[in-house]
Design an enzyme around this catalytic site. Structure first.
Site, PDB file in Angstrom:
ATOM      1  CG  ASP A   1      -6.191  -3.954   7.514  1.00 35.70           C
ATOM      2  OD1 ASP A   1      -5.657  -3.972   6.395  1.00 35.70           O
ATOM      3  OD2 ASP A   1      -6.454  -2.898   8.134  1.00 35.70           O
TER       4      ASP A   1
ATOM      5  N   GLY B   1       0.530  -5.422   0.667  1.00 33.69           N
ATOM      6  CA  GLY B   1      -0.714  -5.490  -0.077  1.00 33.69           C
ATOM      7  C   GLY B   1      -0.624  -6.341  -1.319  1.00 33.69           C
TER       8      GLY B   1
ATOM      9  CD  GLU C   1       0.695  -6.144   5.454  1.00 34.99           C
ATOM     10  OE1 GLU C   1       0.010  -6.016   4.429  1.00 34.99           O
ATOM     11  OE2 GLU C   1       1.548  -7.060   5.602  1.00 34.99           O
TER      12      GLU C   1
ATOM     13  CB  ILE D   1      -0.946   0.004   1.216  1.00 27.58           C
ATOM     14  CG1 ILE D   1      -1.980  -1.120   1.084  1.00 27.58           C
ATOM     15  CG2 ILE D   1      -1.654   1.343   1.361  1.00 27.58           C
ATOM     16  CD1 ILE D   1      -2.992  -1.167   2.196  1.00 27.58           C
TER      17      ILE D   1
ATOM     18  CG  ASP E   1      -3.265  -8.023   1.791  1.00 25.93           C
ATOM     19  OD1 ASP E   1      -3.427  -8.915   2.647  1.00 25.93           O
ATOM     20  OD2 ASP E   1      -2.841  -6.891   2.068  1.00 25.93           O
TER      21      ASP E   1
END
Length: 286
Positions: free
Chosen positions: A167, A136, A159, A81, A139
């Site tokens: 998350d 991310g 993270e 991110i 993810d």
């Protein structure tokens, strides 16, 4: 082509800010979604989280898209991110702590939903990963149906080093892909995992000697999937995901609630600032 498909095709032609959507061969029902911010190592910015589900929804309506490849422009798949975006996501003008936390929880759920669009898509989605796949990026690929990479690729669940709890799906999906022990190792240590180790633990199913070989092989794989009976593929994907979904859905909801309270911590602010300034963050008292 029916009206819905025509509208989807027209929307795709309008283009995207963070993505490039292409069908390389009109005769082959395979479409490619490219993360398209190579100068930023394809860091995930705020617009990405609205563009990805939009792109997936449009391709899901196209009869010419029977399989989808998620890839990236440039030498790296995704650096995670965008940190400036993370700051804007966690910011709130609401003075009431409870209202601010509830607002943040809703934002987290929206971001989760954007990533989950990959597995909600009825068509099979294959990830083709080169270079860095961090935070991310993990993810994203964890939400794909199949994962392939080139031999210089590496993976980092980053993270924890930023002072936050992942998350957007990694902590929920990774244990079902690599096993609980491996997932715990990656999530707690934030260590770099190379392509061969990723293959050994099941994070990727195939490793290729370079990006060119990977792209050719993934295109062939996606084409093979696209030629299989569509309803059988959709049903197989739906049944397998349903068998796993209860734990994932509960886990995503739990971490959204957790981070709604924790993402406004001073430790996170210090960690993000340290990352941006390339400094070592301080340690908080526990």
């Amino acid at each position: 082509m029916d009206r819905s498909a025509e509208e989807a095709a027209a929307e795709l032609k309008k283009g995207f800010q963070t993505l490039e959507i292409v069908q390389k061969d009109p005769a082959v029902p395979v479409w490619f979604i490219y993360l398209n911010r190579p100068a930023q190592r394809n860091a995930l910015s705020v617009p990405f989280f609205s563009e990805l589900p939009r792109a997936i929804a449009l391709l899901d309506r196209l009869p010419s898209a029977r399989a989808i490849v998620l890839s990236a422009r440039g030498p790296h798949f995704c650096s995670g991110i965008d940190l400036s975006s993370l700051q804007s996501i966690t910011a709130s003008s609401n003075a009431d702590p409870a209202a601010a936390a509830e607002e943040l929880r809703r934002r987290i759920l929206e971001l989760q939903s954007a990533i989950s669009a990959l597995e909600r898509c009825r068509k099979p989605v294959v990830a083709a990963i080169q270079g860095a796949c961090v935070g991310g990026g993990v993810d994203l690929v964890a939400a794909c149906d199949l994962r392939c990479c080139e031999d210089k690729a590496y993976f980092v669940v980053k993270e924890v080093d930023l002072g936050l709890v992942a998350d957007l799906g990694t902590l929920q999906r990774l244990p079902t892909i690599v096993g609980f022990g491996n997932a715990m190792d990656l999530a707690l240590t934030g260590r770099k995992v190379g392509a061969r180790e990723a293959k050994a633990m099941g994070l990727v199913s195939r490793v290729f000697s370079g990006p060119a070989e990977m792209d050719e092989a993934v295109f062939a794989l996606a084409k093979e999937l696209a030629m299989k009976p569509a309803l059988a593929l959709m049903g197989t994907k739906a049944v397998m995901l349903k068998s796993r979904d209860i734990a994932v859905e509960k886990g995503l909801d739990y971490v959204a609630t957790w981070n709604a309270g924790m993402l406004r911590s001073r430790e996170l602010e210090d960690s993000v600032r340290a990352q941006l300034q390339k400094l070592k963050p301080g340690l908080s008292k526990m």
